[in-house]
Motif scaffolding. Structure first.
Motif, PDB file in Angstrom:
ATOM      1  N   ARG A 186      -6.635  -9.537  13.706  1.00  0.00           N
ATOM      2  CA  ARG A 186      -6.511  -8.086  13.731  1.00  0.00           C
ATOM      3  C   ARG A 186      -5.896  -7.559  12.438  1.00  0.00           C
ATOM      4  O   ARG A 186      -5.277  -8.299  11.681  1.00  0.00           O
ATOM      5  CB  ARG A 186      -5.637  -7.668  14.921  1.00  0.00           C
ATOM      6  N   ILE A 187      -6.049  -6.262  12.217  1.00  0.00           N
ATOM      7  CA  ILE A 187      -5.359  -5.589  11.113  1.00  0.00           C
ATOM      8  C   ILE A 187      -3.898  -5.431  11.520  1.00  0.00           C
ATOM      9  O   ILE A 187      -3.601  -4.940  12.610  1.00  0.00           O
ATOM     10  CB  ILE A 187      -5.977  -4.209  10.833  1.00  0.00           C
ATOM     11  N   PRO A 188      -2.953  -5.862  10.691  1.00  0.00           N
ATOM     12  CA  PRO A 188      -1.538  -5.802  11.076  1.00  0.00           C
ATOM     13  C   PRO A 188      -1.071  -4.379  11.377  1.00  0.00           C
ATOM     14  O   PRO A 188      -1.294  -3.461  10.588  1.00  0.00           O
ATOM     15  CB  PRO A 188      -0.819  -6.364   9.841  1.00  0.00           C
ATOM     16  N   ASP A 189      -0.418  -4.204  12.513  1.00  0.00           N
ATOM     17  CA  ASP A 189       0.126  -2.895  12.863  1.00  0.00           C
ATOM     18  C   ASP A 189       1.205  -2.457  11.887  1.00  0.00           C
ATOM     19  O   ASP A 189       1.443  -1.259  11.690  1.00  0.00           O
ATOM     20  CB  ASP A 189       0.710  -2.938  14.278  1.00  0.00           C
ATOM     21  N   SER A 190       1.894  -3.436  11.265  1.00  0.00           N
ATOM     22  CA  SER A 190       2.996  -3.096  10.363  1.00  0.00           C
ATOM     23  C   SER A 190       2.532  -2.326   9.135  1.00  0.00           C
ATOM     24  O   SER A 190       3.358  -1.701   8.450  1.00  0.00           O
ATOM     25  CB  SER A 190       3.744  -4.366   9.931  1.00  0.00           C
ATOM     26  N   LEU A 191       1.229  -2.351   8.841  1.00  0.00           N
ATOM     27  CA  LEU A 191       0.726  -1.566   7.712  1.00  0.00           C
ATOM     28  C   LEU A 191       1.014  -0.081   7.900  1.00  0.00           C
ATOM     29  O   LEU A 191       1.165   0.666   6.945  1.00  0.00           O
ATOM     30  CB  LEU A 191      -0.781  -1.789   7.535  1.00  0.00           C
ATOM     31  N   SER A 192       1.103   0.343   9.157  1.00  0.00           N
ATOM     32  CA  SER A 192       1.372   1.758   9.441  1.00  0.00           C
ATOM     33  C   SER A 192       2.790   2.161   9.051  1.00  0.00           C
ATOM     34  O   SER A 192       3.089   3.347   8.903  1.00  0.00           O
ATOM     35  CB  SER A 192       1.150   2.045  10.931  1.00  0.00           C
ATOM     36  N   PRO A 216      -1.138 -11.453   6.985  1.00  0.00           N
ATOM     37  CA  PRO A 216       0.253 -11.530   7.462  1.00  0.00           C
ATOM     38  C   PRO A 216       0.792 -10.170   7.894  1.00  0.00           C
ATOM     39  O   PRO A 216       0.602  -9.167   7.203  1.00  0.00           O
ATOM     40  CB  PRO A 216       1.002 -12.063   6.228  1.00  0.00           C
ATOM     41  N   ASP A 217       1.463 -10.157   9.034  1.00  0.00           N
ATOM     42  CA  ASP A 217       2.029  -8.922   9.586  1.00  0.00           C
ATOM     43  C   ASP A 217       3.456  -8.757   9.061  1.00  0.00           C
ATOM     44  O   ASP A 217       4.435  -8.885   9.792  1.00  0.00           O
ATOM     45  CB  ASP A 217       2.023  -9.010  11.112  1.00  0.00           C
ATOM     46  N   VAL A 218       3.550  -8.462   7.764  1.00  0.00           N
ATOM     47  CA  VAL A 218       4.858  -8.486   7.084  1.00  0.00           C
ATOM     48  C   VAL A 218       5.169  -7.195   6.331  1.00  0.00           C
ATOM     49  O   VAL A 218       6.124  -7.146   5.563  1.00  0.00           O
ATOM     50  CB  VAL A 218       4.922  -9.675   6.090  1.00  0.00           C
ATOM     51  N   PHE A 219       4.395  -6.158   6.548  1.00  0.00           N
ATOM     52  CA  PHE A 219       4.594  -4.912   5.812  1.00  0.00           C
ATOM     53  C   PHE A 219       5.746  -4.123   6.425  1.00  0.00           C
ATOM     54  O   PHE A 219       6.074  -4.282   7.610  1.00  0.00           O
ATOM     55  CB  PHE A 219       3.316  -4.084   5.822  1.00  0.00           C
ATOM     56  N   GLY A 220       6.372  -3.279   5.605  1.00  0.00           N
ATOM     57  CA  GLY A 220       7.499  -2.518   6.117  1.00  0.00           C
ATOM     58  C   GLY A 220       7.790  -1.298   5.284  1.00  0.00           C
ATOM     59  O   GLY A 220       6.986  -0.874   4.437  1.00  0.00           O
ATOM     60  N   SER A 221       8.959  -0.729   5.483  1.00  0.00           N
ATOM     61  CA  SER A 221       9.316   0.536   4.844  1.00  0.00           C
ATOM     62  C   SER A 221       9.466   0.423   3.331  1.00  0.00           C
ATOM     63  O   SER A 221       9.461   1.430   2.622  1.00  0.00           O
ATOM     64  CB  SER A 221      10.624   1.074   5.442  1.00  0.00           C
ATOM     65  N   LYS A 222       9.609  -0.792   2.806  1.00  0.00           N
ATOM     66  CA  LYS A 222       9.721  -0.988   1.367  1.00  0.00           C
ATOM     67  C   LYS A 222       8.373  -1.311   0.716  1.00  0.00           C
ATOM     68  O   LYS A 222       8.296  -1.448  -0.506  1.00  0.00           O
ATOM     69  CB  LYS A 222      10.715  -2.105   1.055  1.00  0.00           C
ATOM     70  N   THR A 223       7.334  -1.415   1.525  1.00  0.00           N
ATOM     71  CA  THR A 223       5.997  -1.707   0.995  1.00  0.00           C
ATOM     72  C   THR A 223       5.452  -0.499   0.254  1.00  0.00           C
ATOM     73  O   THR A 223       5.325   0.591   0.827  1.00  0.00           O
ATOM     74  CB  THR A 223       5.029  -2.095   2.130  1.00  0.00           C
ATOM     75  N   TYR A 224       5.134  -0.696  -1.026  1.00  0.00           N
ATOM     76  CA  TYR A 224       4.573   0.381  -1.842  1.00  0.00           C
ATOM     77  C   TYR A 224       3.419  -0.223  -2.638  1.00  0.00           C
ATOM     78  O   TYR A 224       3.616  -0.804  -3.699  1.00  0.00           O
ATOM     79  CB  TYR A 224       5.617   0.979  -2.783  1.00  0.00           C
TER      80      TYR A 224
END
Length: 345
Positions: free
Chosen positions: A291-297, A269-277
């Motif tokens: 694909r690897i989610p771009d949001s991981l960056s 899931p492409d659901v990562f964000g600034s609060k992901t720790y």
């Protein structure tokens, strides 16, 4: 308890006994009889309330002697005569065998039962639910069998449950979620079957859930991502199928998630964000594609990431966190390319 210590530690036993000899006379006659097996007494109440004997090298006496503890024998049913007992800890002695005396469930004041790290066999007492004040139940690293007793879900004061590394079989009780006070549930390395009970969704205090290395099947429930204080989730080495819920990976409170070695499908899931720790995220050895989610960056922090042994394709994103990961984190996928892999895009 019979044969409390192996002969090399008889001197230690003497030290322990010397510390309680002066208070034995204050005990009630009934407790004095029981003390033939346990030789311990509380000088203030005149009743035995606490038995705490832990092995390994954690005890300063063992550390000073440069050796670890080893206790053999079995748990004597005489312990059940200590009716004021609130704590029974006989953990990490490696050599305590036999079964848990069924009469242990008559100790109505018991709050801590810790018998981990031994060779105890048999089943969890069927009437364990009678211990209405029990807050800690730790039977990990033994050789126990049988199913989780139905009565266990009556332990409404239970905060810590650990049955790790036994031979516990059967399903997790459907009403497991009635244990509202639980913050830690560690059931890994057993033979549990069935699916994850929906009732767990109502356990608002649950922070650590380990069901790894069992035979749990079915999908990862969507509601698991809505558990507000869940910080550690180990579901690795099971037979879980279906997609990874987006709500799970977007849960900002989740610090450690190990979903490896299952049969999970679909995309990450492409659901990562600034609060992901995420201290650790392991999705390896599944059948994930895409694909690897771009949001991981955009994640605030990702320490360890393993997405190897899947069916992922495309270019590995650049920048954090990918710039500190090794090739083994991405190996054995269908068509991933780019650094740190040697395969160019």
């Amino acid at each position: 308890m019979r044969k409390l210590l192996a002969s090399p530690f008889s001197s230690l036993l003497a030290v322990v006994f010397i510390s309680v000899i002066s208070v034995v006379r204050c005990c009630s006659p009934k407790d004095q009889t029981a003390l033939n097996a346990f030789k311990s007494c509380d000088p203030d109440s005149g009743r035995v309330t606490d038995i705490s004997l832990r092995g390994e090298s954690e005890d300063a006496i063992f550390q000073k002697a440069g050796r670890s503890g080893y206790m053999s024998g079995s748990i004597d049913p005489a312990v059940c005569d200590l009716t004021a007992l609130t704590s029974l800890v006989l953990a990490d002695w490696k050599g305590i065998t036999g079964e848990i005396p069924p009469c242990i469930t008559s100790l109505a004041s018991l709050r801590i039962l810790d018998l981990a790290g031994n060779k105890i066999t048999g089943e969890i007492p069927a009437e364990i639910g009678k211990l209405s004040k029990l807050a800690v139940l730790n039977l990990a690293e033994n050789q126990m069998s049988g199913e989780i007793p139905a009565s266990l879900t009556s332990l409404i004061e239970l905060k810590h449950l650990e049955l790790t590394e036994n031979g516990i079989t059967g399903v997790i009780p459907a009403d497991f979620g009635s244990l509202k006070m639980l913050s830690r549930v560690l059931l890994g390395r057993n033979e549990l079957t069935g699916s994850i009970p929906e009732s767990i969704s109502g356990m608002e205090r649950l922070a650590d859930l380990d069901l790894s290395k069992n035979h749990i099947e079915g999908p990862i429930p969507e509601w698991m991502g809505n558990m507000k204080v869940l910080s550690l989730l180990n579901l690795d080495c099971n037979s879980l199928t279906g997609p990874i819920p987006g709500s799970l990976l977007s849960n900002s409170g989740l610090d450690v998630a190990n979903l490896s070695r299952n049969a999970l499908e679909g995309t990450i899931p492409d659901v990562f964000g600034s609060k992901t720790y995420l201290v650790s995220l392991d999705l390896s050895h599944n059948s994930l594609s895409g694909r690897i989610p771009d949001s991981l960056s955009s994640a605030k922090f990702v320490g360890h990431l393993d997405i190897s042994h899947n069916k992922l394709c495309g270019r590995i994103p650049t920048g954090f966190p990918f710039d500190h990961l090794e090739a083994t984190s991405f190996s054995d996928n269908q068509c991933l390319c780019g650094g740190p892999l040697t395969t160019s895009c």
